[in-house]
Scaffold this active site. Structure first.
Site, PDB file in Angstrom:
ATOM      1  N   ASP A  13       0.809  -1.226   0.000  1.00  0.00           N
ATOM      2  CA  ASP A  13       0.000   0.000   0.000  1.00  0.00           C
ATOM      3  C   ASP A  13       0.840   1.272   0.000  1.00  0.00           C
ATOM      4  O   ASP A  13       0.443   2.296   0.572  1.00  0.00           O
ATOM      5  CB  ASP A  13      -0.975   0.021   1.201  1.00  0.00           C
ATOM      6  CG  ASP A  13      -1.857  -1.205   1.215  1.00  0.00           C
ATOM      7  OD1 ASP A  13      -2.248  -1.659   0.117  1.00  0.00           O
ATOM      8  OD2 ASP A  13      -2.143  -1.710   2.313  1.00  0.00           O
ATOM      9  N   LYS A  16       1.728   2.106  -5.138  1.00  0.00           N
ATOM     10  CA  LYS A  16       2.248   1.546  -6.397  1.00  0.00           C
ATOM     11  C   LYS A  16       1.300   1.830  -7.553  1.00  0.00           C
ATOM     12  O   LYS A  16       1.720   2.184  -8.651  1.00  0.00           O
ATOM     13  CB  LYS A  16       2.431   0.019  -6.254  1.00  0.00           C
ATOM     14  CG  LYS A  16       3.423  -0.370  -5.169  1.00  0.00           C
ATOM     15  CD  LYS A  16       3.490  -1.868  -4.969  1.00  0.00           C
ATOM     16  CE  LYS A  16       2.259  -2.472  -4.362  1.00  0.00           C
ATOM     17  NZ  LYS A  16       1.994  -2.097  -2.960  1.00  0.00           N
ATOM     18  N   GLY A  17      -0.022   1.672  -7.283  1.00  0.00           N
ATOM     19  CA  GLY A  17      -1.022   1.870  -8.342  1.00  0.00           C
ATOM     20  C   GLY A  17      -0.939   3.256  -8.929  1.00  0.00           C
ATOM     21  O   GLY A  17      -0.926   3.437 -10.143  1.00  0.00           O
ATOM     22  N   ALA A  39      -4.115  -7.861  -3.639  1.00  0.00           N
ATOM     23  CA  ALA A  39      -3.668  -6.494  -3.928  1.00  0.00           C
ATOM     24  C   ALA A  39      -4.871  -5.568  -4.095  1.00  0.00           C
ATOM     25  O   ALA A  39      -5.937  -5.990  -4.530  1.00  0.00           O
ATOM     26  CB  ALA A  39      -2.853  -6.484  -5.222  1.00  0.00           C
ATOM     27  N   GLY A  40      -4.676  -4.308  -3.728  1.00  0.00           N
ATOM     28  CA  GLY A  40      -5.675  -3.279  -3.993  1.00  0.00           C
ATOM     29  C   GLY A  40      -4.914  -2.034  -4.399  1.00  0.00           C
ATOM     30  O   GLY A  40      -4.231  -1.433  -3.583  1.00  0.00           O
ATOM     31  N   HIS A  41      -4.959  -1.690  -5.682  1.00  0.00           N
ATOM     32  CA  HIS A  41      -4.181  -0.563  -6.200  1.00  0.00           C
ATOM     33  C   HIS A  41      -5.152   0.535  -6.625  1.00  0.00           C
ATOM     34  O   HIS A  41      -5.997   0.326  -7.492  1.00  0.00           O
ATOM     35  CB  HIS A  41      -3.306  -1.015  -7.375  1.00  0.00           C
ATOM     36  CG  HIS A  41      -2.291  -2.046  -6.967  1.00  0.00           C
ATOM     37  ND1 HIS A  41      -1.464  -2.673  -7.856  1.00  0.00           N
ATOM     38  CD2 HIS A  41      -1.972  -2.546  -5.756  1.00  0.00           C
ATOM     39  CE1 HIS A  41      -0.674  -3.516  -7.197  1.00  0.00           C
ATOM     40  NE2 HIS A  41      -0.974  -3.465  -5.922  1.00  0.00           N
ATOM     41  N   THR A  42      -4.997   1.698  -6.003  1.00  0.00           N
ATOM     42  CA  THR A  42      -5.971   2.784  -6.188  1.00  0.00           C
ATOM     43  C   THR A  42      -5.469   3.789  -7.211  1.00  0.00           C
ATOM     44  O   THR A  42      -4.339   4.274  -7.103  1.00  0.00           O
ATOM     45  CB  THR A  42      -6.172   3.515  -4.838  1.00  0.00           C
ATOM     46  OG1 THR A  42      -6.332   2.536  -3.823  1.00  0.00           O
ATOM     47  CG2 THR A  42      -7.380   4.437  -4.891  1.00  0.00           C
ATOM     48  N   GLN A 225       1.866  -6.107  -3.234  1.00  0.00           N
ATOM     49  CA  GLN A 225       2.350  -6.223  -1.861  1.00  0.00           C
ATOM     50  C   GLN A 225       3.645  -5.402  -1.709  1.00  0.00           C
ATOM     51  O   GLN A 225       3.834  -4.455  -2.453  1.00  0.00           O
ATOM     52  CB  GLN A 225       2.560  -7.704  -1.453  1.00  0.00           C
ATOM     53  CG  GLN A 225       1.260  -8.486  -1.310  1.00  0.00           C
ATOM     54  CD  GLN A 225       0.678  -8.964  -2.612  1.00  0.00           C
ATOM     55  OE1 GLN A 225       1.350  -9.608  -3.390  1.00  0.00           O
ATOM     56  NE2 GLN A 225      -0.585  -8.683  -2.854  1.00  0.00           N
ATOM     57  N   LEU A 333       3.751  12.377   1.022  1.00  0.00           N
ATOM     58  CA  LEU A 333       4.462  13.375   1.828  1.00  0.00           C
ATOM     59  C   LEU A 333       3.467  14.386   2.390  1.00  0.00           C
ATOM     60  O   LEU A 333       3.629  14.871   3.510  1.00  0.00           O
ATOM     61  CB  LEU A 333       5.494  14.082   0.930  1.00  0.00           C
ATOM     62  CG  LEU A 333       6.490  14.987   1.635  1.00  0.00           C
ATOM     63  CD1 LEU A 333       7.381  14.188   2.589  1.00  0.00           C
ATOM     64  CD2 LEU A 333       7.356  15.750   0.628  1.00  0.00           C
TER      65      LEU A 333
HETATM   66  P1  GDP Z   1      -0.864   0.310  -3.533  1.00  0.00           P
HETATM   67  O1  GDP Z   1      -1.458  -0.975  -3.041  1.00  0.00           O
HETATM   68  O2  GDP Z   1       0.602   0.383  -3.280  1.00  0.00           O
HETATM   69  O3  GDP Z   1      -1.214   0.625  -4.954  1.00  0.00           O
HETATM   70  O4  GDP Z   1      -1.514   1.461  -2.632  1.00  0.00           O
HETATM   71  P2  GDP Z   1      -3.067   1.619  -2.235  1.00  0.00           P
HETATM   72  O5  GDP Z   1      -3.805   2.096  -3.406  1.00  0.00           O
HETATM   73  O6  GDP Z   1      -3.562   0.392  -1.535  1.00  0.00           O
HETATM   74  O7  GDP Z   1      -2.960   2.718  -1.108  1.00  0.00           O
HETATM   75  C1  GDP Z   1      -2.400   3.974  -1.361  1.00  0.00           C
HETATM   76  C2  GDP Z   1      -3.483   5.037  -1.080  1.00  0.00           C
HETATM   77  O8  GDP Z   1      -2.872   6.294  -1.017  1.00  0.00           O
HETATM   78  C3  GDP Z   1      -4.537   5.142  -2.165  1.00  0.00           C
HETATM   79  O9  GDP Z   1      -5.740   5.537  -1.572  1.00  0.00           O
HETATM   80  C4  GDP Z   1      -3.999   6.239  -3.072  1.00  0.00           C
HETATM   81  O10 GDP Z   1      -5.022   6.931  -3.789  1.00  0.00           O
HETATM   82  C5  GDP Z   1      -3.371   7.157  -2.058  1.00  0.00           C
HETATM   83  N1  GDP Z   1      -2.189   7.911  -2.502  1.00  0.00           N
HETATM   84  C6  GDP Z   1      -1.189   7.558  -3.354  1.00  0.00           C
HETATM   85  N2  GDP Z   1      -0.242   8.519  -3.398  1.00  0.00           N
HETATM   86  C7  GDP Z   1      -0.657   9.500  -2.549  1.00  0.00           C
HETATM   87  C8  GDP Z   1      -0.087  10.748  -2.133  1.00  0.00           C
HETATM   88  O11 GDP Z   1       0.999  11.143  -2.519  1.00  0.00           O
HETATM   89  N3  GDP Z   1      -0.806  11.472  -1.222  1.00  0.00           N
HETATM   90  C9  GDP Z   1      -2.013  11.059  -0.734  1.00  0.00           C
HETATM   91  N4  GDP Z   1      -2.632  11.833   0.148  1.00  0.00           N
HETATM   92  N5  GDP Z   1      -2.568   9.902  -1.102  1.00  0.00           N
HETATM   93  C10 GDP Z   1      -1.894   9.127  -1.988  1.00  0.00           C
HETATM   94  P1  IMO Z   2      -0.998  -4.220  -2.216  1.00  0.00           P
HETATM   95  O1  IMO Z   2      -0.565  -4.764  -3.550  1.00  0.00           O
HETATM   96  C1  IMO Z   2      -1.019  -4.689   2.131  1.00  0.00           C
HETATM   97  C2  IMO Z   2      -1.064  -8.798   3.668  1.00  0.00           C
HETATM   98  C3  IMO Z   2      -2.316  -9.224   4.410  1.00  0.00           C
HETATM   99  C4  IMO Z   2      -1.714 -10.214   5.399  1.00  0.00           C
HETATM  100  C5  IMO Z   2      -0.607 -10.885   4.566  1.00  0.00           C
HETATM  101  C6  IMO Z   2      -1.010 -12.233   3.965  1.00  0.00           C
HETATM  102  O2  IMO Z   2      -2.282  -3.504  -2.241  1.00  0.00           O
HETATM  103  O3  IMO Z   2       0.109  -3.460  -1.576  1.00  0.00           O
HETATM  104  P2  IMO Z   2      -2.573 -12.897   1.917  1.00  0.00           P
HETATM  105  O4  IMO Z   2      -4.036 -12.676   1.684  1.00  0.00           O
HETATM  106  O5  IMO Z   2      -1.694 -12.335   0.870  1.00  0.00           O
HETATM  107  O6  IMO Z   2      -2.267 -14.347   2.204  1.00  0.00           O
HETATM  108  O7  IMO Z   2      -2.264 -12.104   3.296  1.00  0.00           O
HETATM  109  O8  IMO Z   2      -0.289  -9.982   3.541  1.00  0.00           O
HETATM  110  N1  IMO Z   2      -1.301  -8.258   2.305  1.00  0.00           N
HETATM  111  C7  IMO Z   2      -1.244  -6.964   1.996  1.00  0.00           C
HETATM  112  N2  IMO Z   2      -1.035  -5.872   2.773  1.00  0.00           N
HETATM  113  N3  IMO Z   2      -1.152  -4.538   0.801  1.00  0.00           N
HETATM  114  C8  IMO Z   2      -1.313  -5.620   0.001  1.00  0.00           C
HETATM  115  O9  IMO Z   2      -1.291  -5.549  -1.343  1.00  0.00           O
HETATM  116  C9  IMO Z   2      -1.409  -6.901   0.604  1.00  0.00           C
HETATM  117  N4  IMO Z   2      -1.603  -8.149   0.119  1.00  0.00           N
HETATM  118  C10 IMO Z   2      -1.510  -8.960   1.181  1.00  0.00           C
HETATM  119  O10 IMO Z   2      -2.930  -8.132   5.056  1.00  0.00           O
HETATM  120  O11 IMO Z   2      -1.081  -9.519   6.442  1.00  0.00           O
HETATM  121 MG    MG Z   3      -2.954  -1.634  -1.768  1.00  0.00          MG
END
Ligand code: GDP
Ligand code: IMO
Ligand code: MG
Length: 439
Positions: A13, A16-17, A39-42, A225, A333
């Site tokens: 999190d 990356k997305g 994964a959850g990429h926003t 991840q 940041l």
């Molecule tokens: P990922 O799994 O690495 O793609 O990250 P996620 O999408 O799970 O979580 C990152 C969150 O931070 C999302 O809600 C993004 O929209 C948000 N985000 C990404 N970059 C920034 C930033 O520079 N500032 C803020 N405030 N939010 C951000």
């Molecule tokens: P993105 O790509 C954050 C964590 C779970 C748990 C551990 C094992 O969005 O960064 P799993 O279901 O993979 O067997 O769970 O890994 N986990 C993540 N934490 N971001 C993710 O993906 C994750 N994918 C798995 O919360 O601790």
């Molecule tokens: Mg994520």
């Protein structure tokens, strides 16, 4: 020809997305190579938000080919639902735009059931998985009892695979976990239907990528991840079930190591973690709450509140080494705005010793006290800043300290979730092509 691998340096999190979506403007192909719909990429584009779990984050750029490599575990139901959601978002996905590896393993209903049942049975000691069946699917892959995408395209083969595996799965489900067994004919019918619907997308990703490289295309590999969730290098057993590090971009997509030209690490300006496991710089106070609220730190996949804490540079230093990072994108940041004092951990003190990296033994890591450096905070809203020089001096000092400790340059600084809320210092694809020419 240039290739860039994007990798999370912490526990996932990191943003990356967002970075992949941004860099896709320069890419012809975007590839997922491991993980699944854990994964959850926003992505936030023009004020609209979409969360992708399986489809590579490049999909919003028309003309980019998105590939799901052999190293990914695919839940076909989730993939089909995601394609529908993308259609509602105005993105029509055709087989010209999305390719799923025939070799990718399929998450079956018994994988999800076993994942959840196992976690429930563990109680307090649970890993806190996403419950999506990721671990059990990878287990079957390694045990050679898995179902691959191409198996969904042939009734006889799929029936045979299920007959071989279901006896054991159902024994575990009913006799060990007290769950209802799954019924072969129902699974067969449902998954053959998914196979029919996904058949136009199923192909050999390795060959496609090889052809793309031969025609000098720019390729972006999207990690899921983070480095410390890697099954070998992470905080085992509180990890996911795949290799999340950059080296796996090759295995998980079907290319050799010479195909990689630049590895970009994504580092959140503080640290978060979802699920169980050690977290030396965790904050359970008002400051942690500030990060969670201002950063919207709730899981993109499960909605769980993310644990928050100070930036831990031992974690990121490990990521520099394990991935061969060439540059860093720092994200979020802007979330630190308003905190009067900031801290970053630069080492650990553990039973009288000073450590620069995470020890392999979890009980030792739990006894580590972070050694902090302190910094002044800033009040200025950073979300409109587009040049490094325009950042407040306290923010620049914070970033310069990170760079001094890690010894690699920043290429990107993100100051908001939107595509445009970004300071690009160096184009990772340009850095990649310089490297590509000297290879
Ligand atoms: P990922 O799994 O690495 O793609 O990250 P996620 O999408 O799970 O979580 C990152 C969150 O931070 C999302 O809600 C993004 O929209 C948000 N985000 C990404 N970059 C920034 C930033 O520079 N500032 C803020 N405030 N939010 C951000
Ligand atoms: P993105 O790509 C954050 C964590 C779970 C748990 C551990 C094992 O969005 O960064 P799993 O279901 O993979 O067997 O769970 O890994 N986990 C993540 N934490 N971001 C993710 O993906 C994750 N994918 C798995 O919360 O601790
Ligand atoms: Mg994520």
């Amino acid at each position: 020809m240039s290739t860039v691998v994007v990798i999370g340096t912490q526990w996932g999190d990191e943003g990356k997305g967002k970075v992949v979506d941004l860099l896709t403007a320069r890419a012809d192909c975007v590839v997922r190579f491991q993980g699944g719909n854990n994964a959850g990429h926003t992505l936030v584009v023009g004020g609209r938000k979409i969360i992708l779990h399986l489809t590579p984050s490049g999909i919003l750029h028309p003309g980019t080919v998105c590939l799901i490599g052999n190293g990914v575990v695919v839940d076909p139901k989730v993939l089909l639902e995601e394609l529908e959601r993308l259609k509602d978002f105005g993105v029509l996905i055709t087989p010209e735009r999305l390719v799923v590896s025939a070799y990718a393993h399929v998450i079956m209903p018994y994988h999800r059931l076993l994942d959840v049942a196992r976690e429930n049975r563990k109680g307090q000691g649970r890993i806190g998985t996403t419950g999506r069946g990721i671990g059990p699917c990878y287990e079957d892959k390694v045990a050679r009892t898995g179902v691959r995408m191409h198996h969904l395209l042939n009734e006889k083969t799929l029936r045979h695979r299920l007959e071989e595996t279901l006896e054991e799965k159902n024994f575990m489900l009913s006799h060990y976990y007290g769950q209802a067994p799954v019924i072969l004919e129902n699974v067969l019918k449902e998954y053959l239907d998914y196979g029919r619907r996904l058949a136009p997308f199923v192909a050999d990703v390795s060959t496609r990528l090889h052809e793309a490289l031969q025609s000098q295309k720019a390729i972006l590999f999207e990690g899921a991840q983070g480095t410390h969730l890697d099954v070998d290098h992470g905080t085992y057993p509180f990890v996911t079930s795949s290799n999340t590090v950059a080296g796996n971009a090759c295995c998980g997509a079907g290319l050799g190591p010479t195909a990689i030209h630049h590895v970009l690490g994504i580092m959140k300006a503080y640290t978060t973690r979802v699920g169980g496991g050690p977290f030396p710089t965790e904050l359970t106070d008002q400051i942690g709450e500030h990060m969670r609220t201002c950063g919207g730190e709730f899981g993109s996949t499960t909605g769980r509140p993310r644990r928050c804490g100070w930036l831990d540079l031992s974690v990121v230093k490990d990521a520099v080494r394990l991935n061969g990072l060439a540059s860093l994108a720092v994200t979020k940041l802007d979330v630190l705005t308003g905190l009067p004092r900031l801290r970053m951990a630069v080492q650990y003190r553990c039973q009288g010793n000073v450590l620069d990296r995470l020890p392999p033994e979890l009980d030792r890591l739990e006894q580590c006290d972070p050694v902090y450096e302190d910094f002044d905070g800033w009040e200025q809203d950073l979300r409109q800043v587009r040049r490094f020089e325009d950042l407040p001096s306290a923010a620049r000092r914070y970033l310069e300290a990170v760079q001094d400790h890690l010894g690699i340059p920043f290429s990107i600084i993100s100051v908001g979730p939107g595509r445009e809320q970004t300071i690009v210092l160096q184009d990772p694809f340009r850095l990649a092509s310089e490297r590509g020419f000297s290879n």
